[in-house]
Design a protein around this motif. Sequence first.
Motif, PDB file in Angstrom:
ATOM      1  N   ALA A 154       0.855  -1.190   0.000  1.00 38.01           N
ATOM      2  CA  ALA A 154       0.000   0.000   0.000  1.00 38.01           C
ATOM      3  C   ALA A 154       0.889   1.238   0.000  1.00 38.01           C
ATOM      4  O   ALA A 154       2.086   1.160   0.293  1.00 38.01           O
ATOM      5  N   PRO A 155       0.306   2.384  -0.324  1.00 40.77           N
ATOM      6  CA  PRO A 155       1.037   3.623  -0.097  1.00 40.77           C
ATOM      7  C   PRO A 155       1.122   3.944   1.394  1.00 40.77           C
ATOM      8  O   PRO A 155       0.276   3.504   2.182  1.00 40.77           O
ATOM      9  N   VAL A 156       2.160   4.679   1.766  1.00 41.67           N
ATOM     10  CA  VAL A 156       2.207   5.294   3.090  1.00 41.67           C
ATOM     11  C   VAL A 156       1.346   6.555   3.004  1.00 41.67           C
ATOM     12  O   VAL A 156       1.690   7.505   2.300  1.00 41.67           O
ATOM     13  N   LEU A 157       0.221   6.567   3.697  1.00 44.31           N
ATOM     14  CA  LEU A 157      -0.726   7.681   3.601  1.00 44.31           C
ATOM     15  C   LEU A 157      -0.346   8.742   4.628  1.00 44.31           C
ATOM     16  O   LEU A 157      -0.896   8.812   5.735  1.00 44.31           O
ATOM     17  N   ALA A 158       0.620   9.574   4.263  1.00 39.66           N
ATOM     18  CA  ALA A 158       1.166  10.564   5.180  1.00 39.66           C
ATOM     19  C   ALA A 158       0.385  11.872   5.115  1.00 39.66           C
ATOM     20  O   ALA A 158      -0.209  12.213   4.083  1.00 39.66           O
ATOM     21  N   GLU A 159       0.427  12.613   6.202  1.00 37.53           N
ATOM     22  CA  GLU A 159      -0.296  13.884   6.270  1.00 37.53           C
ATOM     23  C   GLU A 159       0.285  14.925   5.325  1.00 37.53           C
ATOM     24  O   GLU A 159      -0.423  15.804   4.849  1.00 37.53           O
ATOM     25  N   ASN A 160       1.583  14.838   5.054  1.00 37.76           N
ATOM     26  CA  ASN A 160       2.232  15.860   4.227  1.00 37.76           C
ATOM     27  C   ASN A 160       2.332  15.477   2.758  1.00 37.76           C
ATOM     28  O   ASN A 160       3.059  16.117   1.992  1.00 37.76           O
ATOM     29  N   ASP A 161       1.614  14.446   2.313  1.00 36.84           N
ATOM     30  CA  ASP A 161       1.589  14.113   0.889  1.00 36.84           C
ATOM     31  C   ASP A 161       1.000  15.286   0.103  1.00 36.84           C
ATOM     32  O   ASP A 161       0.008  15.888   0.531  1.00 36.84           O
ATOM     33  N   PRO A 162       1.559  15.622  -1.059  1.00 33.03           N
ATOM     34  CA  PRO A 162       1.111  16.808  -1.794  1.00 33.03           C
ATOM     35  C   PRO A 162      -0.265  16.622  -2.443  1.00 33.03           C
ATOM     36  O   PRO A 162      -0.600  15.545  -2.933  1.00 33.03           O
ATOM     37  N   SER A 163      -1.040  17.695  -2.452  1.00 30.32           N
ATOM     38  CA  SER A 163      -2.385  17.663  -3.031  1.00 30.32           C
ATOM     39  C   SER A 163      -2.329  17.774  -4.542  1.00 30.32           C
ATOM     40  O   SER A 163      -1.503  18.503  -5.104  1.00 30.32           O
ATOM     41  N   TYR A 164      -3.258  17.063  -5.187  1.00 35.45           N
ATOM     42  CA  TYR A 164      -3.329  17.100  -6.647  1.00 35.45           C
ATOM     43  C   TYR A 164      -4.664  16.525  -7.089  1.00 35.45           C
ATOM     44  O   TYR A 164      -4.999  15.388  -6.753  1.00 35.45           O
ATOM     45  N   ARG A 165      -5.453  17.302  -7.793  1.00 41.38           N
ATOM     46  CA  ARG A 165      -6.730  16.859  -8.363  1.00 41.38           C
ATOM     47  C   ARG A 165      -7.633  16.167  -7.339  1.00 41.38           C
ATOM     48  O   ARG A 165      -8.229  15.122  -7.597  1.00 41.38           O
ATOM     49  N   ALA A 225       5.387   1.654  12.289  1.00 40.87           N
ATOM     50  CA  ALA A 225       5.434   3.004  12.860  1.00 40.87           C
ATOM     51  C   ALA A 225       5.095   4.064  11.817  1.00 40.87           C
ATOM     52  O   ALA A 225       4.428   5.062  12.126  1.00 40.87           O
ATOM     53  N   LEU A 226       5.530   3.852  10.578  1.00 40.80           N
ATOM     54  CA  LEU A 226       5.240   4.807   9.500  1.00 40.80           C
ATOM     55  C   LEU A 226       3.764   4.850   9.159  1.00 40.80           C
ATOM     56  O   LEU A 226       3.218   5.909   8.827  1.00 40.80           O
ATOM     57  N   THR A 227       3.090   3.711   9.222  1.00 39.95           N
ATOM     58  CA  THR A 227       1.738   3.579   8.683  1.00 39.95           C
ATOM     59  C   THR A 227       0.644   3.543   9.738  1.00 39.95           C
ATOM     60  O   THR A 227      -0.524   3.763   9.414  1.00 39.95           O
ATOM     61  N   GLY A 228       1.000   3.214  10.981  1.00 38.03           N
ATOM     62  CA  GLY A 228      -0.016   3.022  12.008  1.00 38.03           C
ATOM     63  C   GLY A 228      -0.798   1.738  11.838  1.00 38.03           C
ATOM     64  O   GLY A 228      -1.898   1.596  12.382  1.00 38.03           O
ATOM     65  N   ILE A 229      -0.240   0.774  11.114  1.00 41.80           N
ATOM     66  CA  ILE A 229      -0.911  -0.502  10.851  1.00 41.80           C
ATOM     67  C   ILE A 229      -0.392  -1.564  11.816  1.00 41.80           C
ATOM     68  O   ILE A 229       0.808  -1.619  12.114  1.00 41.80           O
ATOM     69  N   ASP A 230      -1.284  -2.409  12.293  1.00 39.24           N
ATOM     70  CA  ASP A 230      -0.910  -3.486  13.204  1.00 39.24           C
ATOM     71  C   ASP A 230      -0.234  -4.612  12.411  1.00 39.24           C
ATOM     72  O   ASP A 230      -0.886  -5.335  11.657  1.00 39.24           O
TER      73      ASP A 230
END
Length: 261
Positions: A154-165, A225-230
């Motif tokens: 999966a992608p790492v769904l980070a808060e600082n990912d850039p916005s686009y469309r 830790a990066l993803t918050g996934i168990d």
Amino acid sequence: MTVGYDVDFLGTRLPLPLPAQTVRTLPYPRFTVLLDPERRLAAVTAVNIDGATLQNLPRTGDWRLDERLPPDEQAGPEVYARNDLDRGHLVRRRDPGWGAVATARAASEATFFYPNAAPQAAGFNQSKQLWLGLEDHVLAYAETTEQRVSVFTAPVLAENDPSYRGIRVPLRFWKIAAWHGRDDLAAAGFVLDQSALVDTREGTLDVAPLGGFRTFQAPIADIAALTGIDLAEMIAADVLVRPGARETAWRALDSAGDIVL
């Protein structure tokens, strides 16, 4: 044909990894997508691969929305039009394509639903040495050893990912391969970074030269830790940090030969 990820596929029960956020559970033939409706992208995908009966079928199938979800919860064709973004398969087309030809084809074609796609810089997705090269190595291992392998991507769904469309373009992706080792579960984790390739400033998208791409084998605890996934079961099975492992830090990969399995 099993619909959805099978937790008992490896002979050792391996639960579907669960993220902290609310997700939509989407079972497909031999794989499952856990979609984050706010991000409109997968938080987890999980697929079972039987290396002993894996088929090599011609590409069939067209990208389409999943009718089980409203369109505004999916990153659909408008995200990928007229730019250098690829619809990158998370569960690869060939991954669930094993067993009898008809069932293998149906499972492969199911990978073309948009919840199983994520925006990837064109060079990132198409390079045999990088993203596809890593996945081919996992499949080759499954085929040559006739192993069963479960793969989570999966992608790492980070808060600082850039916005686009209307979405935020993920800058990093993670992948974990798990199999039954000599005595018990074994797993290997990877992080793939396209942050140096994607620039969405000024509301447009630019893809930089491929030299900015980076691939790492990483401790699975760091991926959690990066993803918050168990990922507790796979953290305990991580080949990179088990006793006797050569190193426990992030391991930069230049070729498939650098991977520790």
